[in-house]
Design a protein around this motif. Structure first.
Motif, short mmCIF file in Angstrom:
data_model
loop_
_atom_site.label_atom_id
_atom_site.label_comp_id
_atom_site.label_asym_id
_atom_site.label_seq_id
_atom_site.Cartn_x
_atom_site.Cartn_y
_atom_site.Cartn_z
N LEU A 226 14.57 -8.32 23.30
CA LEU A 226 13.62 -9.44 23.24
C LEU A 226 12.34 -9.12 24.01
CD1 LEU A 226 16.08 -12.44 23.60
CD2 LEU A 226 14.61 -11.95 21.63
N VAL A 227 12.48 -8.52 25.19
CA VAL A 227 11.28 -8.13 25.95
C VAL A 227 10.51 -7.05 25.19
CG1 VAL A 227 10.46 -7.04 28.07
CG2 VAL A 227 12.24 -8.80 28.17
N MET A 228 11.23 -6.11 24.60
CA MET A 228 10.60 -5.03 23.83
C MET A 228 9.79 -5.60 22.66
SD MET A 228 12.50 -1.88 21.86
CE MET A 228 13.26 -2.97 20.64
N VAL A 229 10.39 -6.51 21.91
CA VAL A 229 9.71 -7.10 20.75
C VAL A 229 8.52 -7.94 21.19
CG1 VAL A 229 9.97 -8.68 18.81
CG2 VAL A 229 11.78 -7.05 19.32
N THR A 230 8.69 -8.68 22.29
CA THR A 230 7.58 -9.50 22.81
C THR A 230 6.38 -8.64 23.18
OG1 THR A 230 9.14 -11.14 23.68
CG2 THR A 230 6.91 -11.19 24.56
N CYS A 231 6.63 -7.55 23.89
CA CYS A 231 5.53 -6.66 24.29
C CYS A 231 4.92 -5.96 23.08
CB CYS A 231 6.02 -5.64 25.31
SG CYS A 231 6.38 -6.36 26.93
N ALA A 232 5.76 -5.65 22.08
CA ALA A 232 5.23 -5.04 20.85
C ALA A 232 4.27 -6.01 20.16
CB ALA A 232 6.38 -4.68 19.92
N MET A 233 4.65 -7.29 20.08
CA MET A 233 3.81 -8.28 19.41
C MET A 233 2.52 -8.54 20.18
SD MET A 233 2.97 -10.33 17.05
CE MET A 233 4.41 -10.26 15.98
N THR A 234 2.61 -8.67 21.52
CA THR A 234 1.40 -8.95 22.29
C THR A 234 0.43 -7.76 22.26
OG1 THR A 234 2.55 -8.31 24.34
CG2 THR A 234 2.50 -10.65 23.78
N ALA A 235 0.97 -6.53 22.22
CA ALA A 235 0.10 -5.36 22.11
C ALA A 235 -0.57 -5.34 20.74
CB ALA A 235 0.90 -4.08 22.31
N PHE A 236 0.17 -5.74 19.70
CA PHE A 236 -0.38 -5.75 18.34
C PHE A 236 -1.51 -6.77 18.21
CE2 PHE A 236 -0.38 -7.55 14.02
CZ PHE A 236 -0.76 -6.42 13.31
N ILE A 237 -1.29 -8.01 18.69
CA ILE A 237 -2.34 -9.02 18.53
C ILE A 237 -3.55 -8.70 19.42
CG2 ILE A 237 -0.74 -10.82 17.79
CD1 ILE A 237 -0.81 -12.02 20.55
N SER A 238 -3.31 -7.97 20.52
CA SER A 238 -4.43 -7.50 21.32
C SER A 238 -5.25 -6.47 20.55
CB SER A 238 -3.91 -6.91 22.63
OG SER A 238 -4.94 -6.24 23.33
N HIS A 239 -4.56 -5.51 19.92
CA HIS A 239 -5.25 -4.48 19.14
C HIS A 239 -6.08 -5.11 18.02
CE1 HIS A 239 -5.85 -0.61 17.08
NE2 HIS A 239 -5.69 -1.32 15.97
N MET A 240 -5.54 -6.13 17.38
CA MET A 240 -6.22 -6.78 16.26
C MET A 240 -7.31 -7.75 16.71
SD MET A 240 -4.79 -5.27 13.76
CE MET A 240 -5.40 -6.22 12.37
N GLY A 241 -7.44 -7.96 18.01
CA GLY A 241 -8.46 -8.88 18.51
C GLY A 241 -8.11 -10.34 18.28
N MET A 242 -6.83 -10.62 18.11
CA MET A 242 -6.41 -12.01 17.86
C MET A 242 -6.28 -12.79 19.17
SD MET A 242 -3.39 -11.41 15.09
CE MET A 242 -3.64 -10.50 13.56
N ALA A 243 -5.72 -12.15 20.18
CA ALA A 243 -5.47 -12.82 21.46
C ALA A 243 -5.28 -11.79 22.56
CB ALA A 243 -4.24 -13.72 21.37
N VAL A 244 -5.69 -12.15 23.77
CA VAL A 244 -5.42 -11.34 24.96
C VAL A 244 -5.03 -12.27 26.09
CG1 VAL A 244 -6.93 -9.40 24.38
CG2 VAL A 244 -7.87 -11.38 25.58
N PHE A 245 -4.45 -11.73 27.13
CA PHE A 245 -4.04 -12.56 28.27
C PHE A 245 -5.18 -12.73 29.27
CE2 PHE A 245 -2.18 -13.08 32.52
CZ PHE A 245 -1.48 -14.25 32.32
N HIS A 246 -5.93 -11.67 29.54
CA HIS A 246 -6.98 -11.71 30.56
C HIS A 246 -8.19 -12.47 30.03
CE1 HIS A 246 -9.70 -10.61 33.70
NE2 HIS A 246 -8.85 -9.77 34.27
N ASP A 247 -8.58 -13.54 30.73
CA ASP A 247 -9.71 -14.35 30.29
C ASP A 247 -11.01 -13.56 30.28
OD1 ASP A 247 -8.19 -16.79 30.06
OD2 ASP A 247 -8.15 -16.86 32.25
#
Length: 438
Positions: A10-31
């Motif tokens: 679950l942690v692996m998949v979560t990090c995979a998804m957050t890295a993907f949406i970051s790459h695509m410019g959809m969302a990031v954590f750092h304001d």
């Protein structure tokens, strides 16, 4: 933190998804990264330049707040996971590579933190047990933030009057209700803050009219809505890892969750988790103006949205409900983005308060963590010939060196890091015979 195959996946998949949406410019954590992404999307910046900026903004947080708090609580946190997946996603040259690298990083984090904690637990000087003191005052300290916000925004006189009212309710409220003293402190303080903001805006109609002209940037809001399926999946996954007791969403919640997850009394643990969820919810409210404003002006959302998915994860009875709740919360947030932007435009004092709230929250939590961390240092020293004063001395010197050298480590992290360093140093001095156990 239980290290099971399903938790690792679950942690692996979560990090995979957050890295993907970051790459695509959809969302990031750092304001701070969010406003940079449109520069790349619209062709004014290269990916390597954007990656350099992301790394520079985040690496300090990962090394201090992320790693330090993970070791202190044995729970993963967003600074450790999502700031790194911001960098991984942005730096990845191909969109298929981002989730692979993100997944690998997630596995490394969840397996390494547990291993390090196992090593620390086996040391002669009790480091892990004493670290439980680090979060002792976080809930109480956090509850003070409305008073500090009122002082910052409305002045000392109004702040002192508000503080007196809050103290009366803090001590008197629990006598005729089941609501805790900390809950009374925060609830009354927030009510007073909101009332003062509305009163000020009602008096100053010109500011309200000017606020109504706030541009919501509907085109970039539409871009976020287009990415909604991916954002909902990320929200569902984050809520799930909160629910399975391996992840905490903020410094407001992580220390008490760490305590709750090891309690043998289920009722007591449940009560503490509910208190944590309440604090996390209040923290999320304060971030709405920042996240909503940057989202509608950049077209880039937050990985955790307004962070209410953390609350859903803590309170859900099982991972399936947590996943559904997380996805639904992100859907509702995105659908309401335009309305939230307009609302904030009509109440400029609320927008101003959001900055003061975040600053006050940081100040209060920093103070609480420092007091708790020094207490932990004393507890470690008390088990050796150095005594509690010796533990205090080591922790205090580490903190003051950081202050004197320009605060190389941020105040939010220096307390827990000083406590960990004190434990390691006391174990070292024990091994060489300077501080035998008593």
């Amino acid at each position: 933190m239980e290290l099971s195959v399903i938790n690792i996946i679950l942690v692996m998949v979560t990090c995979a998804m957050t890295a993907f949406i970051s790459h695509m410019g959809m969302a990031v954590f750092h304001d701070g990264i969010r406003p940079v992404i449109p520069e790349y999307i619209e062709g004014r910046m290269h990916r390597t330049e954007m990656a350099t900026i992301a790394f520079g903004l985040s690496v300090g947080f990962i090394a201090s707040v992320g790693i330090g708090n993970a070791l202190a609580t044995n729970l993963l946190n967003p600074w450790l996971l999502f700031l790194a997946t911001d960098i991984i996603g942005i730096a990845s040259p191909k969109k298929w590579l981002a989730p692979i690298l993100g997944a690998a990083y997630g596995v490394l984090c969840i397996t390494a933190i547990g291993g390090v904690n196992t090593v620390l637990t086996g040391m002669p000087v009790d480091l892990i047990g004493a670290l439980g003191n680090v979060g002792t005052y976080v809930v109480t300290g956090f509850a003070i933030f409305p008073i500090i916000t009122i002082i910052m925004q409305f002045g000392m006189r109004t702040g002192i009057i508000s503080a007196v009212v809050v103290v009366v309710f803090r001590f008197g409220g629990p006598k005729f209700s089941t609501i805790s003293a900390d809950a009374w402190t925060m609830m009354v303080g927030v009510v007073l803050l909101v009332a003062l903001c509305i009163y000020r805006d009602a008096k100053d109609k010109q500011d309200n009219k000017e606020g109504e002209t706030l541009n919501v940037f509907s085109e970039r809001t539409a871009r976020i809505k287009k990415n909604l399926p991916f954002l909902m999946i990320a929200g569902a996954l984050i809520a799930v890892i909160c629910n399975i007791h391996v992840f905490a969403g903020s410094d407001v919640s992580m220390f008490d969750l760490s305590k709750a997850y090891v309690m043998t009394d289920a009722a007591e643990a449940d009560a503490l988790i509910k208190t944590v969820a309440t604090n996390e919810f209040m923290r999320g409210l304060s971030f709405i103006p920042l996240i909503a404003t940057t989202a509608v002006t950049t077209g880039v959302y937050g990985v955790a949205g307004f962070t209410f998915i953390y609350v859903a994860g803590y309170l859900s009875p099982n991972p399936i409900i947590a996943a559904v709740s997380g996805a639904v919360i992100i859907f509702v947030e995105v659908m309401l983005l335009g309305l939230i932007g307009k609302f904030l435009g009509r109440f400029p004092s609320m927008r101003d308060a959001s900055d003061n709230i975040r600053s006050a929250m940081n100040t209060c939590v920093e103070f609480a963590l420092l007091i708790g961390s020094i207490s932990a240092c004393g507890a470690m020293g008390a088990g050796t010939s150095a005594g509690a004063e010796g533990g205090f001395l080591i922790g205090g010197v580490i903190y003051l060196i950081n202050e004197a050298t320009g605060r190389k480590i941020m105040r939010m992290a220096i307390g827990p890091i000083a406590a960990i360093a004190t434990g390691l140093l006391l174990n070292l001095t024990y091994l060489i015979g300077l501080t035998p156990l008593v």
